[in-house]
Scaffold this active site. Structure first.
Site, PDB file in Angstrom:
ATOM      1  N   GLY A   1     -15.953   8.847   5.245  1.00 56.32           N
ATOM      2  CA  GLY A   1     -16.115   8.903   3.722  1.00 56.32           C
ATOM      3  C   GLY A   1     -14.894   9.880   2.839  1.00 56.32           C
ATOM      4  N   TYR A   2     -13.514   9.404   3.014  1.00 55.41           N
ATOM      5  CA  TYR A   2     -13.712  11.014   1.612  1.00 55.41           C
ATOM      6  C   TYR A   2     -13.307  10.743   0.593  1.00 55.41           C
ATOM      7  CZ  TYR A   2     -12.550  13.375   6.281  1.00 55.41           C
ATOM      8  OH  TYR A   2     -12.499  14.313   7.057  1.00 55.41           O
ATOM      9  N   SER A   3     -12.379   9.029   0.384  1.00 54.40           N
ATOM     10  CA  SER A   3     -12.134   8.590  -1.137  1.00 54.40           C
ATOM     11  C   SER A   3     -12.746   8.176  -2.054  1.00 54.40           C
ATOM     12  CB  SER A   3     -11.074   7.909  -0.379  1.00 54.40           C
ATOM     13  OG  SER A   3     -10.183   8.112  -0.092  1.00 54.40           O
TER      14      SER A   3
ATOM     15  N   SER B   1     -12.178   2.649   5.750  1.00 55.74           N
ATOM     16  CA  SER B   1     -12.168   2.212   6.884  1.00 55.74           C
ATOM     17  C   SER B   1     -13.201   1.809   7.783  1.00 55.74           C
ATOM     18  CB  SER B   1     -10.811   1.852   7.324  1.00 55.74           C
ATOM     19  OG  SER B   1     -10.196   2.295   6.703  1.00 55.74           O
TER      20      SER B   1
ATOM     21  N   GLU C   1      -0.269  18.548  12.351  1.00 54.56           N
ATOM     22  CA  GLU C   1       0.369  17.851  12.121  1.00 54.56           C
ATOM     23  C   GLU C   1       1.253  17.548  13.778  1.00 54.56           C
ATOM     24  OE1 GLU C   1       1.406  16.062   9.769  1.00 54.56           O
ATOM     25  OE2 GLU C   1       0.498  17.290   8.040  1.00 54.56           O
TER      26      GLU C   1
HETATM   27  C1  LIG Z   1      -5.934   0.354   4.513  1.00 53.05           C
HETATM   28  C2  LIG Z   1      -6.541   1.024   4.241  1.00 53.05           C
HETATM   29  C3  LIG Z   1      -7.597   2.138   4.675  1.00 53.05           C
HETATM   30  C4  LIG Z   1      -8.170   3.264   3.785  1.00 53.05           C
HETATM   31  N1  LIG Z   1      -8.789   3.632   4.318  1.00 53.05           N
HETATM   32  C5  LIG Z   1      -9.989   5.186   4.511  1.00 53.05           C
HETATM   33  C6  LIG Z   1     -10.815   5.615   5.028  1.00 53.05           C
HETATM   34  O1  LIG Z   1     -10.977   5.272   6.181  1.00 53.05           O
HETATM   35  N2  LIG Z   1     -11.393   6.910   4.376  1.00 53.05           N
HETATM   36  C7  LIG Z   1     -10.545   7.258   3.512  1.00 53.05           C
HETATM   37  O2  LIG Z   1     -11.913   8.161   2.635  1.00 53.05           O
HETATM   38  N3  LIG Z   1     -10.157   6.781   2.283  1.00 53.05           N
HETATM   39  C8  LIG Z   1      -9.082   5.750   2.873  1.00 53.05           C
HETATM   40  N4  LIG Z   1      -8.450   5.215   2.418  1.00 53.05           N
HETATM   41  C9  LIG Z   1      -7.806   5.791   0.378  1.00 53.05           C
HETATM   42  C10 LIG Z   1      -6.734   6.086   1.036  1.00 53.05           C
HETATM   43  O3  LIG Z   1      -6.861   7.635   1.262  1.00 53.05           O
HETATM   44  C11 LIG Z   1      -6.459   5.930  -0.746  1.00 53.05           C
HETATM   45  O4  LIG Z   1      -6.203   5.359  -0.861  1.00 53.05           O
HETATM   46  C12 LIG Z   1      -5.386   6.946  -1.202  1.00 53.05           C
HETATM   47  O5  LIG Z   1      -5.966   8.322  -1.035  1.00 53.05           O
HETATM   48  C13 LIG Z   1      -4.733   6.711  -2.672  1.00 53.05           C
HETATM   49  O6  LIG Z   1      -5.881   6.964  -3.108  1.00 53.05           O
HETATM   50  P1  LIG Z   1      -6.219   5.675  -4.219  1.00 53.05           P
HETATM   51  O7  LIG Z   1      -6.468   4.573  -3.643  1.00 53.05           O
HETATM   52  O8  LIG Z   1      -7.052   6.322  -5.762  1.00 53.05           O
HETATM   53  O9  LIG Z   1      -5.256   5.866  -5.669  1.00 53.05           O
HETATM   54  P2  LIG Z   1      -4.746   6.670  -6.300  1.00 53.05           P
HETATM   55  O10 LIG Z   1      -4.468   7.934  -5.988  1.00 53.05           O
HETATM   56  O11 LIG Z   1      -4.822   6.264  -8.093  1.00 53.05           O
HETATM   57  O12 LIG Z   1      -2.671   6.448  -6.413  1.00 53.05           O
HETATM   58  C14 LIG Z   1      -2.556   4.680  -7.504  1.00 53.05           C
HETATM   59  C15 LIG Z   1      -1.073   5.721  -7.209  1.00 53.05           C
HETATM   60  O13 LIG Z   1      -0.412   6.325  -7.993  1.00 53.05           O
HETATM   61  C16 LIG Z   1      -0.265   7.332  -7.392  1.00 53.05           C
HETATM   62  N5  LIG Z   1      -0.418   8.720  -7.986  1.00 53.05           N
HETATM   63  C17 LIG Z   1      -1.599   9.643  -7.963  1.00 53.05           C
HETATM   64  N6  LIG Z   1      -1.496  10.948  -7.755  1.00 53.05           N
HETATM   65  C18 LIG Z   1       0.404  11.509  -8.346  1.00 53.05           C
HETATM   66  C19 LIG Z   1       0.690  12.061  -8.322  1.00 53.05           C
HETATM   67  N7  LIG Z   1      -0.105  13.288  -8.591  1.00 53.05           N
HETATM   68  N8  LIG Z   1       2.410  11.792  -8.452  1.00 53.05           N
HETATM   69  C20 LIG Z   1       2.458  10.891  -8.514  1.00 53.05           C
HETATM   70  N9  LIG Z   1       2.362   9.535  -8.126  1.00 53.05           N
HETATM   71  C21 LIG Z   1       0.563   9.680  -7.862  1.00 53.05           C
HETATM   72  C22 LIG Z   1      -0.040   7.423  -6.190  1.00 53.05           C
HETATM   73  O14 LIG Z   1       1.154   7.141  -5.480  1.00 53.05           O
HETATM   74  C23 LIG Z   1      -0.128   6.059  -6.375  1.00 53.05           C
HETATM   75  O15 LIG Z   1       0.787   4.511  -6.259  1.00 53.05           O
HETATM   76  C24 LIG Z   1      -7.909   3.849   2.829  1.00 53.05           C
HETATM   77  C25 LIG Z   1      -6.679   3.399   2.404  1.00 53.05           C
HETATM   78  C26 LIG Z   1      -6.888   1.634   2.685  1.00 53.05           C
HETATM   79  C27 LIG Z   1      -5.040   1.754   1.437  1.00 53.05           C
END
Ligand SMILES: Cc1cc2nc3c(=O)[nH]c(=O)nc-3n(C[C@H](O)[C@H](O)[C@H](O)COP(=O)(O)OP(=O)(O)OC[C@H]3O[C@@H](n4cnc5c(N)ncnc54)[C@H](O)[C@@H]3O)c2cc1C
Lengths: 386, 379
Positions: A121-123, A155, A239
């Protein structure tokens, strides 16, 4: 340069191979029970948590042994070593590094035995790429933390028993990375609601998770209060060289080449189409680049140098390939590519349609390509932060 | 397992770097490239003394007896400096003789090539193609050997060369290809410089007007040249890729520095993502090509019969990505990048020169598809 294994490494490789010869269930017999039996035997060998110290039940394998084990498993397309995916990938290592003795005893054996799932639970709705801006509130009341807020994209939340959770214990901070705390939370704690989210492929694998006065005992805090960022995101992002991932990519490309033999394009097998041939070669070249980049990273690791931002190279190559595979396969299928699973005329019963709708897991899930490019530009090339 | 360089190789790199930084800065490159010869004889002599010219050649002929991995180290640095020199050409000519020549031929030519007192080059292309099978230069059988008539194009360092390793064909048969070593002063041989876009890579047209070649000048049994030439083309592709990697890295460094210093909209332009992301992509391409190139070089040393696929992967990526990289380098500089004065175009031109050299991306892609299929079915 030397790509040979030492005699000890070779004998370890032979041990893994012999084990697989004996215990790997054939592809068409890999039902749940067969996989579970395989995983039990792998566990017996201490190959689960192979990199973890022996005193917590890990295998104490060297960097090179870990690579060999993963490589041999990946080559044979063996099932994963355990089914507790996130527990094995980052919760376990986090607990080993920052956990109390009590936490280690409580959680590590279960993770190694894949007794139950962990979720992450991060995002949050407003904190994705900018994770450190997270807001999920958390207050200490007596010997309990009280959590209120929301997580998203979690997830496996609907199947998980435990969650590693990032919350904000302090709002008045100069740097947003401070004031974040990491908690280990049981998903069926009163006040937690899990709402599955259906993805574009039609499956619900992640969820929204709501926290309403959720009480978490203080002893479930991982690391110090306010140190959650370090405990999780930076410290757990150990990494790796990513060499073994290449076998999966190679297999996918081989399958695409087979597809190109059976599908027709302009009255000829698709594999004779120069444009498609070019794209197949481009994918082949990039997979090999990933493998060899991984070898260079591994060499660095073996010399005791930590890996850093350069591993974003392979994340970017991989993201590109994951998307390209689906697109390439659909182009090979041509008109029939619009059909879905279950339709008699759909090639390979919708396998590539599925692939072409599931890339976000790998492309977005672990940090988007834009973020990987920022990492390279800022940490490797030294350009100013944006 | 070690996909890295030895201490000796790192020392070699540092030595070459230091030498070129001191003796071959870009203003020197420009000066030298505009001279009629196109390279500095003085620098060449010193490089030969340092052992880089004869790096691959056996010690008994005055070479250093090292391998392609070592050579790649030197070439990366040469590329970084855009060093104008017939190094690759002479190395390939030496390799042709070392691989295909008998001991008499080796003793006759290799010591001079190793010492840099004679410069060699490979004359194989006659037009667009690089396939050995496209060789049509005719070698009519004579009492003593062959009489060559025809023309070679795009011969690297033709004006500098003292020895030409020439591909010719004795008949239409596919196995009738041979390589012969022809000295520059052979009667009937004429060299005419091409007009090259990249001034640091001079090339020429070589005419053969009934040039007599004795049997003793033919490498290997007559007709065995096809395979040898293919091997040399693979060596050339690897060498060029190594140079291109070095040049691309220098171009990236130039642009990164500029992006840190140039201020627009009150900010270094390197803060803008439309600037920083292409730079990150360049880094990915450079590091990936480098990995592929090192591996190709290693195979050329350790298992040359298996090297072709690795060579194609390396050269294909270089040919596919580096011209684009050069364009981005110019573009990211704005107006200054378009000037003759500024160095950006030197890198762009080098990348464009390298694109078709020893096979362009499409040529190598096609070979990748064929060889990868064969490799997969062999498993
Ligand atoms: C299948 C799947 C499973 C996941 N599972 C987990 C999970 O188990 N637990 C969890 O905590 N999270 C999970 N996530 C979340 C995932 O970590 C986030 O979706 C990811 O970090 C992107 O955040 P966001 O969706 O809010 O998009 P945003 O951060 O809002 O990004 C939207 C767009 O803006 C761009 N953007 C944002 N910031 C910048 C910047 N500084 N410079 C340039 N472009 C930028 C991004 O590249 C993207 O194209 C999952 C996501 C997916 C798709």
């Amino acid at each position: 340069m030397d790509f040979n294994l030492s005699p000890e490494e070779e004998s370890f490789r032979d041990e893994v191979r012999a084990f697989l010869d004996e215990n790997l269930p054939p592809k068409d017999e890999r039902d749940f029970a067969a996989v579970a039996e395989f995983q039990r035997k792998v566990r017996e060998r201490r190959w689960v948590g192979f990199s973890w110290p022996e005193e917590v039940g890990g295998g104490g394998g060297s960097v090179m042994q870990q690579v060999i084990l993963k490589e041999e498993m990946a080559k044979r397309n063996a099932p994963s070593l355990g089914s507790c995916f996130m527990g094995l990938a980052w919760v376990g290592p986090g607990i080993i590094e920052y956990g109390t003795e009590e936490q280690k005893q409580r959680f590590i054996p279960d993770i190694l035995d894949s007794k139950y799932q962990w979720c992450t639970g991060y995002s949050e709705p407003d904190s994705g790429s900018d994770l450190a801006s997270l807001k999920c509130r958390c207050e200490l009341q007596g010997d309990e933390y009280v959590v209120n807020g929301q997580k998203i994209w979690t997830s496996l939340a609907m199947w998980a028993k435990w969650m590693i959770l990032l919350v904000r214990t302090e709002t008045d901070v100069e740097v947003k990375h401070d004031g974040i705390t990491c908690l280990l939370v049981e998903v069926d704690t009163p006040g937690i609601t899990v709402r599955p989210i259906k993805n574009m492929a039609g499956n619900a694998i992640f969820a929204e998770v709501f926290f309403d006065d959720v009480r978490v005992p203080v002893e479930n805090r991982l690391g110090e209060e306010g140190q959650g960022w370090r405990v999780t995101v930076s410290a757990l992002a150990h990494e790796r060289s990513s060499i073994s991932e290449v076998y999966g990519l190679t297999r996918t490309l081989a399958r695409i080449r087979e597809l190109a033999k059976t599908c027709q394009r302009g009255g000829r097998p698709a594999e004779e189409d120069p444009h498609l041939r070019r794209r197949i070669a481009q994918a082949d070249m990039r997979i090999e680049a990933m493998r060899l980049n991984g070898m260079r990273f591994l060499t660095k690791q073996l010399k005791g140098e930590p890996l850093g931002a350069e591993t974003s190279i392979n994340k970017l190559l991989r993201a590109q390939l994951e998307i390209e595979f689906g697109e390439l396969a659909l182009e090979i299928e041509g008109s029939l590519s619009v059909l879905g699973k279950g339709d008699e005329a759909c090639p390979e019963d919708g396998h590539w349609q599925h692939v072409s709708l599931n890339w976000p897991e790998l492309v977005i899930g672990g940090g988007t390509p834009n973020i990987q490019k920022n990492i390279i530009a800022e940490r490797v090339l030294g350009l100013p932060k944006d | 397992m070690n996909f890295g360089f030895t201490e000796e190789q790192e020392l070699l790199r540092a030595e070459v770097r230091k030498f070129l930084d001191r003796n071959c800065p870009l203003d020197e490159v420009r000066k030298v490239a505009e001279t009629p010869e196109g390279f500095s004889r003085q620098l060449w002599g010193r490089m030969a003394e340092l052992g880089w010219v004869g790096l691959l050649l056996p010690e008994k002929h005055g070479g250093a007896g090292l391998g392609w991995v070592d050579l790649v180290v030197v070439l990366e640095e040469a590329g970084r400096s855009l060093l104008p020199s017939p190094l690759i050409s002479s190395v390939l000519a030496g390799a042709a003789i070392a691989l295909g020549g008998d001991s008499e031929q080796q003793s006759r030519w290799l010591p001079d090539l190793a010492a840099g007192t004679r410069i060699g080059t490979l004359a194989f292309q006659e037009g667009d193609g690089i396939d050995p099978a496209q060789t049509s230069l005719a070698g009519v059988t004579t009492d003593v050997g062959f009489r060559l008539t025809g023309e070679k194009l795009l011969v690297a360092d033709a004006s500098a060369a003292d020895l030409f390793v020439v591909a010719f064909r004795a008949s239409e048969a596919s196995d009738a290809l041979s390589l012969a070593v022809v000295p520059r002063d052979a009667p009937g041989l004429g060299v005419e410089p091409h007009i090259s876009v990249d001034l640091t890579k001079p090339m020429g047209r070589v005419r053969f007007d009934a040039v007599e070649v004795s049997g003793a000048d033919v490498l290997g049994p007559p007709g065995s040249g096809g395979e040898l030439l293919q091997r040399l083309i693979d060596c050339g592709a690897t060498a060029v890729t190594a140079e291109l990697v070095g040049a691309a890295e220098a171009a990236l460094a130039l642009t990164v520095n500029y992006a840190k210093e140039r201020v627009q909209f009150d900010s270094p332009i390197g803060r803008f993502q439309s600037v920083k992301h292409p730079l990150a992509e360049m880094y990915v391409d450079i590091e990936s090509t480098r990995s592929l190139c090192y591996y190709a070089a290693w195979l050329l040393d350790e298992n040359p019969s298996e090297a072709a696929l690795a060579v194609s992967r390396a050269k294909a990526l270089a040919s596919e990505r580096f011209p684009k990289l050069g364009i981005d380098v110019v573009q990211l500089h704005g107006g200054i990048g378009f000037t003759w004065e500024y160095d950006a175009h030197l890198y762009l031109k080098r990348a464009k020169w390298g694109r078709p050299a020893f096979g362009d991306a499409d040529w190598h892609f096609e070979r990748i598809v064929r060889l990868a299929a064969a490799a997969a079915s062999a498993v």
